[in-house]
Scaffold this active site. Structure first.
Site, short mmCIF file in Angstrom:
data_model
loop_
_atom_site.label_atom_id
_atom_site.label_comp_id
_atom_site.label_asym_id
_atom_site.label_seq_id
_atom_site.Cartn_x
_atom_site.Cartn_y
_atom_site.Cartn_z
CB CYS A 185 -0.97 -0.04 1.17
SG CYS A 185 -2.16 1.32 1.19
CG ASP A 234 -6.69 -1.29 -4.97
OD1 ASP A 234 -7.37 -0.32 -4.60
OD2 ASP A 234 -5.57 -1.55 -4.51
CG HIS A 273 -5.89 -1.70 -1.20
ND1 HIS A 273 -4.92 -1.16 -2.01
CD2 HIS A 273 -5.57 -1.35 0.07
CE1 HIS A 273 -4.04 -0.51 -1.27
NE2 HIS A 273 -4.41 -0.61 -0.01
#
Length: 290
Positions: A169, A225, A258
């Site tokens: 991330c 995502d 994600h």
């Protein structure tokens, strides 16, 4: 980016209060961050048998930067992996990733890159965490801290001619930006790191830094995502090729959200995570970080 980060933890969960504190406060990697509690049943735990593992500190000018490091006990000249955390800082999952690398013969280091700005592990309100802590960590500061981690590794059993970085991330974005910063980096693996946005005001995106990226970077992303549209990956790929860089690659997993590698969260997707981990290790071996 906020909605999918919150949803990847637990859809519909209330993060409006600081109801938890990080366990083992003051020990880098010693417990899960408050925002990720309770962790899920499939959370992976790697033991420290045969390892030297735990908190260390390293100088960055006059500042002592805390970090978690893991390495095979008693061995020297180890290839080095920098591990860049998510927005939650260096909690137990990031420490576990370091131990996974150490079990395979690496010296793995995860510096606490937010520590100057607050305790990322204590927040449960994600928008507040980003505005009060994460957004204050500039690329210049982060790159200097990672450089300090490399110097520490060189003095503590690491062979920094075999230098890799991986991150998740926010740390996935950091993987791209550090690759643009350090021309001596051997290779990188970026897990679902935003490429067309920055967190600190004024910092450039990975797309904008494409001309400076020399090391081969593997990007691992989920097609579902919503915070990282696939077209932004296409933009980065095009920018890299326009700069004459053809060594980086992207893998996009269909129907995957994600944070699919985060085994302690509901977003975890075992098939994609296992495949990504195998590709990560193969990438480092292929490009000389082994």
């Amino acid at each position: 980016m906020l909605k999918e980060e919150i949803d990847s933890l637990a859809p519909g969960r209330d993060f409006s209060r600081r109801g938890f504190v990080q366990t083992a406060v003051g020990t880098v990697g010693g417990g899960f961050a408050a925002a990720v509690l309770p962790v899920t049943a499939q959370t992976i735990s790697t033991d420290t048998a045969g390892l030297e593992a735990g908190s260390v500190s390293m100088p960055v000018g006059d500042f002592k930067l805390p970090a978690y490091r893991a390495a095979p006990a008693g061995r020297k000249n180890l290839p080095v992996i920098l591990v860049a955390s998510e927005i939650f800082g260096v909690h137990e999952h990031i420490a576990d990733v370091c131990r996974r690398f150490a079990k395979l013969g690496y010296l793995a280091i995860a510096p606490e890159l937010f520590v100057r700005h607050g305790n990322a592990g204590a927040y449960t309100d994600i928008p507040k965490l980003i505005s009060e802590v994460v957004s204050k960590a500039s690329d210049a500061q982060v790159n200097a801290d990672l450089d300090a981690a490399v110097a520490w590794a060189a003095a503590n059993g690491g062979d920094t001619s075999k230098l890799g970085i991986t991150g998740f991330c926010w740390g996935g974005r950091t993987t791209w930006t550090y690759a643009a910063h350090n021309t001596k980096l051997t290779a990188g693996v970026a897990w679902y790191g935003p490429v067309a946005r920055s967190y600190h005001p004024g910092d450039k995106t990975a797309v904008e830094r494409a001309t400076s990226i020399k090391a081969p970077v593997l990007g691992l992303y989920g097609a579902a995502d919503s915070g990282i549209p696939v077209e932004t990956l296409t933009q980065l790929e095009a920018a890299l090729k326009a700069a004459g860089h053809t060594k980086s690659e992207f893998v996009v997993y269909p129907d995957t959200p994600h944070a699919f590698h985060a085994d302690y969260r509901p977003s975890y997707r075992k098939a994609a995570a296992d495949d990504g981990w195998a590709r990560c290790l193969a990438w480092f071996r292929k490009h000389g970080v082994a």
